[in-house]
Design an enzyme around this catalytic site. Sequence first.
Site, PDB file in Angstrom:
ATOM      1  N   ASN A   1     -30.604  38.697 -66.180  1.00 16.92           N
ATOM      2  CA  ASN A   1     -30.296  37.848 -67.249  1.00 16.92           C
ATOM      3  C   ASN A   1     -31.037  36.628 -67.273  1.00 16.92           C
ATOM      4  OD1 ASN A   1     -28.713  40.128 -68.306  1.00 16.92           O
ATOM      5  ND2 ASN A   1     -27.026  38.984 -67.750  1.00 16.92           N
TER       6      ASN A   1
ATOM      7  N   HIS B   1     -35.206  37.817 -62.858  1.00 22.65           N
ATOM      8  CA  HIS B   1     -36.254  37.867 -63.979  1.00 22.65           C
ATOM      9  C   HIS B   1     -36.487  36.662 -64.769  1.00 22.65           C
ATOM     10  CE1 HIS B   1     -35.245  42.645 -64.281  1.00 22.65           C
ATOM     11  NE2 HIS B   1     -36.089  42.167 -63.247  1.00 22.65           N
TER      12      HIS B   1
HETATM   13  C1  BV8 Z   1     -42.630  45.634 -61.375  1.00 18.07           C
HETATM   14  C2  BV8 Z   1     -37.037  39.752 -68.702  1.00 18.07           C
HETATM   15  C3  BV8 Z   1     -44.417  45.611 -60.056  1.00 18.07           C
HETATM   16  C4  BV8 Z   1     -37.629  39.490 -69.842  1.00 18.07           C
HETATM   17  C5  BV8 Z   1     -37.011  41.852 -67.944  1.00 18.07           C
HETATM   18  C6  BV8 Z   1     -44.568  52.173 -66.208  1.00 18.07           C
HETATM   19  C7  BV8 Z   1     -45.371  51.230 -66.592  1.00 18.07           C
HETATM   20  C8  BV8 Z   1     -45.502  49.960 -66.093  1.00 18.07           C
HETATM   21  C9  BV8 Z   1     -44.467  49.728 -65.370  1.00 18.07           C
HETATM   22  C10 BV8 Z   1     -43.317  50.611 -65.006  1.00 18.07           C
HETATM   23  C11 BV8 Z   1     -43.750  51.820 -65.332  1.00 18.07           C
HETATM   24  N1  BV8 Z   1     -42.601  52.579 -64.585  1.00 18.07           N
HETATM   25  C12 BV8 Z   1     -41.915  51.671 -63.890  1.00 18.07           C
HETATM   26  C13 BV8 Z   1     -42.378  50.458 -64.116  1.00 18.07           C
HETATM   27  C14 BV8 Z   1     -41.881  49.310 -63.617  1.00 18.07           C
HETATM   28  C15 BV8 Z   1     -40.930  48.452 -64.701  1.00 18.07           C
HETATM   29  C16 BV8 Z   1     -40.056  49.067 -65.359  1.00 18.07           C
HETATM   30  O1  BV8 Z   1     -39.068  49.564 -64.491  1.00 18.07           O
HETATM   31  N2  BV8 Z   1     -40.265  49.726 -66.456  1.00 18.07           N
HETATM   32  C17 BV8 Z   1     -39.223  50.662 -66.936  1.00 18.07           C
HETATM   33  C18 BV8 Z   1     -39.007  50.216 -68.555  1.00 18.07           C
HETATM   34  C19 BV8 Z   1     -39.419  52.069 -67.001  1.00 18.07           C
HETATM   35  N3  BV8 Z   1     -40.752  47.202 -64.127  1.00 18.07           N
HETATM   36  C20 BV8 Z   1     -41.334  46.106 -63.932  1.00 18.07           C
HETATM   37  O2  BV8 Z   1     -42.515  46.219 -64.585  1.00 18.07           O
HETATM   38  C21 BV8 Z   1     -40.920  45.110 -63.060  1.00 18.07           C
HETATM   39  N4  BV8 Z   1     -41.971  44.741 -62.161  1.00 18.07           N
HETATM   40  O3  BV8 Z   1     -42.368  46.528 -61.484  1.00 18.07           O
HETATM   41  O4  BV8 Z   1     -43.520  44.850 -61.042  1.00 18.07           O
HETATM   42  C22 BV8 Z   1     -45.443  44.843 -59.141  1.00 18.07           C
HETATM   43  C23 BV8 Z   1     -45.802  45.225 -58.115  1.00 18.07           C
HETATM   44  C24 BV8 Z   1     -46.617  44.257 -57.313  1.00 18.07           C
HETATM   45  C25 BV8 Z   1     -47.312  43.232 -57.902  1.00 18.07           C
HETATM   46  C26 BV8 Z   1     -46.855  42.955 -59.022  1.00 18.07           C
HETATM   47  C27 BV8 Z   1     -45.857  43.717 -59.782  1.00 18.07           C
HETATM   48  C28 BV8 Z   1     -40.461  43.941 -63.826  1.00 18.07           C
HETATM   49  C29 BV8 Z   1     -39.312  44.115 -64.743  1.00 18.07           C
HETATM   50  C30 BV8 Z   1     -38.894  43.006 -65.376  1.00 18.07           C
HETATM   51  C31 BV8 Z   1     -39.004  42.847 -66.853  1.00 18.07           C
HETATM   52  N5  BV8 Z   1     -38.346  41.759 -67.435  1.00 18.07           N
HETATM   53  N6  BV8 Z   1     -36.377  40.945 -68.405  1.00 18.07           N
HETATM   54  C32 BV8 Z   1     -36.675  39.288 -71.221  1.00 18.07           C
HETATM   55  O5  BV8 Z   1     -35.402  39.258 -70.835  1.00 18.07           O
HETATM   56  O6  BV8 Z   1     -37.091  39.150 -72.181  1.00 18.07           O
HETATM   57  S1  BV8 Z   1     -36.271  43.693 -67.963  1.00 18.07           S
HETATM   58  C33 BV8 Z   1     -35.029  43.335 -68.815  1.00 18.07           C
HETATM   59  O7  BV8 Z   1     -34.469  45.022 -69.052  1.00 18.07           O
HETATM   60  C34 BV8 Z   1     -33.566  42.951 -68.137  1.00 18.07           C
HETATM   61  O8  BV8 Z   1     -34.049  41.792 -67.315  1.00 18.07           O
HETATM   62  C35 BV8 Z   1     -33.067  43.891 -67.362  1.00 18.07           C
HETATM   63  O9  BV8 Z   1     -33.763  44.023 -66.194  1.00 18.07           O
HETATM   64  C36 BV8 Z   1     -33.494  45.359 -68.021  1.00 18.07           C
HETATM   65  C37 BV8 Z   1     -32.739  46.234 -68.495  1.00 18.07           C
HETATM   66  O10 BV8 Z   1     -31.730  45.749 -69.094  1.00 18.07           O
HETATM   67  P1  BV8 Z   1     -30.210  45.598 -68.774  1.00 18.07           P
HETATM   68  O11 BV8 Z   1     -29.859  44.305 -68.409  1.00 18.07           O
HETATM   69  O12 BV8 Z   1     -29.639  46.819 -68.207  1.00 18.07           O
HETATM   70  O13 BV8 Z   1     -29.838  45.745 -70.388  1.00 18.07           O
HETATM   71  P2  BV8 Z   1     -29.618  47.179 -71.139  1.00 18.07           P
HETATM   72  O14 BV8 Z   1     -29.556  46.744 -72.779  1.00 18.07           O
HETATM   73  O15 BV8 Z   1     -30.813  47.985 -70.651  1.00 18.07           O
HETATM   74  O16 BV8 Z   1     -28.506  47.599 -70.712  1.00 18.07           O
HETATM   75  C38 BV8 Z   1     -27.040  46.974 -71.038  1.00 18.07           C
HETATM   76  C39 BV8 Z   1     -25.946  47.583 -70.387  1.00 18.07           C
HETATM   77  O17 BV8 Z   1     -24.774  47.065 -70.585  1.00 18.07           O
HETATM   78  C40 BV8 Z   1     -25.652  49.078 -70.671  1.00 18.07           C
HETATM   79  O18 BV8 Z   1     -25.659  50.160 -70.051  1.00 18.07           O
HETATM   80  C41 BV8 Z   1     -24.098  48.933 -71.963  1.00 18.07           C
HETATM   81  O19 BV8 Z   1     -23.524  50.101 -71.547  1.00 18.07           O
HETATM   82  C42 BV8 Z   1     -23.707  47.975 -71.007  1.00 18.07           C
HETATM   83  N7  BV8 Z   1     -22.996  47.014 -71.832  1.00 18.07           N
HETATM   84  C43 BV8 Z   1     -23.095  46.723 -73.145  1.00 18.07           C
HETATM   85  N8  BV8 Z   1     -22.135  45.861 -73.563  1.00 18.07           N
HETATM   86  C44 BV8 Z   1     -21.139  45.789 -72.404  1.00 18.07           C
HETATM   87  C45 BV8 Z   1     -21.804  46.603 -71.418  1.00 18.07           C
HETATM   88  N9  BV8 Z   1     -21.094  46.644 -70.173  1.00 18.07           N
HETATM   89  C46 BV8 Z   1     -19.999  45.751 -70.041  1.00 18.07           C
HETATM   90  N10 BV8 Z   1     -19.183  45.106 -70.892  1.00 18.07           N
HETATM   91  C47 BV8 Z   1     -19.868  45.123 -72.372  1.00 18.07           C
HETATM   92  N11 BV8 Z   1     -19.488  44.470 -73.258  1.00 18.07           N
END
Ligand code: BV8
Length: 233
Positions: A92, A109
């Site tokens: 976060n 992040h």
């Molecule tokens: C990297 C900051 C490599 C931004 C974030 C294909 C193409 C390109 C890239 C990729 C690809 N395949 C894989 C990748 C890598 C990519 C990736 O994983 N993509 C995904 C989409 C497939 N990752 C990256 O690019 C990372 N970097 O790989 O670098 C590299 C290597 C060498 C040299 C250089 C680089 C960087 C990723 C970081 C991106 N930035 N955040 C901003 O905030 O604006 S990511 C952002 O989404 C979050 O930070 C978090 O990490 C991510 C997921 O979010 P969550 O926190 O899980 O939230 P979400 O809404 O998804 O889920 C909420 C959960 O809470 C749910 O499960 C829900 O049930 C639950 N919930 C809801 N309410 C409650 C609850 N639980 C409890 N109580 C409640 N009340």
Amino acid sequence: MTAIRNIVILTGAGISAESGLATFRAEDGLWEDHRVEDVATPEAFARDPALVQRFYDLRRAAVLAAEPNPAHAALARLDREWTGELLIVTQNIDDLHERAGAARVLHMHGEALSAWCTACNTRHRWTASLSGDPPCPACGSPALRPDIVWFGEMPYEMDRIFAALADADLFVSIGTSGAVYPAAGFVQAARDAGAATLELNLDRSLGSRLFDETRLGPASVLVPDWVAGVLRR
Ligand code: BV8
């Protein structure tokens, strides 16, 4: 029951949901008709910096208006009372862990309340707008960007995170969907290190099958309950 000394906690947007901060995958994960994944990238910033600055100006204002909830308070209590190693790795960009009183926090992040100067590579606490190219407090250049790790960028302090996972006896994932790497891979690293693994989440995450135990419910209920239990051990 094995002895627990070193704990690594991973938090995601779900822990801040009850503080009123939107998660990524709630509703349709859209903002101004853009997919978040399309705005949170260096390419989007190069293509349309004003749009990306506006997106983070709104996120920064939302963070400032939010308050920590009982889940953040419980992790702060654990931080105060836990005599072993503890690292709260958060995905976060809000500062609710810190405002609740937690100290051992690592923002992998980046942070909404930090501005990064791409000219002199300094970082500054920033609570105002970054739109309109304000000058860097250190070098004066109009070169400040959000201090956020975008998709395709390397998360912060990965070595420190993997070192903590290698020593962990317990890994707890709270409020994350397990959709984004490398954070989604931490549970496997913890398992490889022989740690017990626990997931506290509203719904089952993409990696639920990798956890020894999953407890489903709101973080404001599950986290205080879990902290009370682990401090009683
Ligand atoms: C990297 C900051 C490599 C931004 C974030 C294909 C193409 C390109 C890239 C990729 C690809 N395949 C894989 C990748 C890598 C990519 C990736 O994983 N993509 C995904 C989409 C497939 N990752 C990256 O690019 C990372 N970097 O790989 O670098 C590299 C290597 C060498 C040299 C250089 C680089 C960087 C990723 C970081 C991106 N930035 N955040 C901003 O905030 O604006 S990511 C952002 O989404 C979050 O930070 C978090 O990490 C991510 C997921 O979010 P969550 O926190 O899980 O939230 P979400 O809404 O998804 O889920 C909420 C959960 O809470 C749910 O499960 C829900 O049930 C639950 N919930 C809801 N309410 C409650 C609850 N639980 C409890 N109580 C409640 N009340």
